[in-house]
Design a protein around this motif. Sequence first.
Motif, PDB file in Angstrom:
ATOM      1  N   CYS A 241       0.809  -1.227   0.000  1.00 50.75           N
ATOM      2  CA  CYS A 241       0.000   0.000   0.000  1.00 50.75           C
ATOM      3  C   CYS A 241       0.841   1.276   0.000  1.00 50.75           C
TER       4      CYS A 241
ATOM      5  N   ILE B 245       2.291   2.484  -3.327  1.00 49.72           N
ATOM      6  CA  ILE B 245       1.217   3.044  -4.153  1.00 49.72           C
ATOM      7  C   ILE B 245       0.856   4.442  -3.669  1.00 49.72           C
ATOM      8  N   THR B 246       0.751   4.606  -2.346  1.00 48.62           N
ATOM      9  CA  THR B 246       0.446   5.916  -1.772  1.00 48.62           C
ATOM     10  C   THR B 246       1.541   6.918  -2.100  1.00 48.62           C
TER      11      THR B 246
ATOM     12  N   THR C 281       3.543   6.891  -4.716  1.00 48.48           N
ATOM     13  CA  THR C 281       3.434   7.238  -6.138  1.00 48.48           C
ATOM     14  C   THR C 281       2.314   8.236  -6.371  1.00 48.48           C
ATOM     15  N   ASN C 282       1.180   8.011  -5.737  1.00 49.78           N
ATOM     16  CA  ASN C 282       0.003   8.845  -5.969  1.00 49.78           C
ATOM     17  C   ASN C 282       0.124  10.232  -5.338  1.00 49.78           C
TER      18      ASN C 282
ATOM     19  N   TRP D 172      -4.305   9.532 -10.048  1.00 53.13           N
ATOM     20  CA  TRP D 172      -4.265   8.103  -9.743  1.00 53.13           C
ATOM     21  C   TRP D 172      -3.889   7.348 -11.008  1.00 53.13           C
TER      22      TRP D 172
ATOM     23  N   LEU E 123      -2.962   3.865 -11.142  1.00 50.27           N
ATOM     24  CA  LEU E 123      -2.996   2.401 -11.041  1.00 50.27           C
ATOM     25  C   LEU E 123      -4.356   1.796 -11.376  1.00 50.27           C
TER      26      LEU E 123
ATOM     27  N   GLY F  88      -6.286  -1.288  -8.854  1.00 50.31           N
ATOM     28  CA  GLY F  88      -5.319  -0.801  -7.868  1.00 50.31           C
ATOM     29  C   GLY F  88      -5.976   0.027  -6.788  1.00 50.31           C
ATOM     30  N   CYS F  89      -6.970   0.799  -7.152  1.00 50.65           N
ATOM     31  CA  CYS F  89      -7.712   1.628  -6.202  1.00 50.65           C
ATOM     32  C   CYS F  89      -8.420   0.755  -5.175  1.00 50.65           C
TER      33      CYS F  89
ATOM     34  N   THR G  78      -5.770  -1.344  -2.879  1.00 52.22           N
ATOM     35  CA  THR G  78      -5.047  -0.547  -1.887  1.00 52.22           C
ATOM     36  C   THR G  78      -5.912  -0.237  -0.677  1.00 52.22           C
TER      37      THR G  78
END
Length: 331
Positions: free
Chosen positions: A70, A73-74, A76-77, A84, A86, A90-91, A94
């Motif tokens: 997680c 991903i956080t 990156t975002n 967003w 992914l 991906g949403c 996560t």
Amino acid sequence: MRGNKTDLKNDFSNVFRISYGVACALLIVIGTFGNIVIPLIVKRNKRLRNRTYFWLVNLSVADLLICSVCLPITFTNTVVSLDWVLGEVGCKITSYIIHVSFSVSALTLLAISWDRFLAVVFPLKLSSLTAGETGRTTYAILAAIWIFASATMTPIANVHSVKIKLNSDGKTSKICKDSWSNPDFEKYYWVFLFVCYGLVIILMIILYCAIGNVLFSRKIIAEEITITSNRRLAHLRSRTKTIKMLCIIVVLFIVLWSPYFVLKILKVLKSDKNTKISSKAFAATSMLGIINSLCNFVIYAAMNKVFRDGVKQLFTRRKKVFPIPLQNVGL
């Protein structure tokens, strides 16, 4: 785990994004390292293969999911791109993993509290429920925890999706957020989770108060006995130290996760729908909860000499197992 966003650029300033990014990077590195090391040490050290440390390994698995899946991903975002990137899957994954990990951690801490309560207050009862150090009952409870957590958090995955938001500068941004078709169901669901969370906290407090009362009473009695008192006191001190460590883990869990849940409840229960809680507030409280994912490793290393020796042994070439005095092993 984000709230409503009306203008991403205004909500996430450069200073906030840099600070958030540094925190994410540290959590990814330290948290992933620590939560991989914990099960490795328990696996290599036979004296740590007891029920308490099996529960703690389960905690580390839940924390590892957050730190290794997680958080990147956080990062990156929030830091690399506010859009967003992914996709829908991906949403959902996560948000789902973060909430499942929280649920697993809460239920595991409750299971530890109950296990220690039986071990201290009703030791014969615990012996009848478990076979050996880990037993079938322990594995059954671990499986039940993951199944229950995964099932109760399924709505989180269902309602999260990628949305398009119009910023004040006229540009659009893709965001991952929850969108409930029925606001009443959202309210009932989060109130249900909040009540469950509150009940878990209350039960843990009651159990640890009972444990503390029994240990304190036994320590006084043991100190008054002259024959074989040294061995009894050493055992009681070891057990008391373990309970203190577990209490610190529980307190940190409550302190770090409660702000997010309080904010979430305020969001769904607020009467004025035009009053919105900023995305920065949700991001900050989410980060507090995620910080809990690396706290356990630090606590073990700070309070348990056996664990510290296990870390040293893990990164040395010596295969010899460190001698472990009884008084240093938490039971």
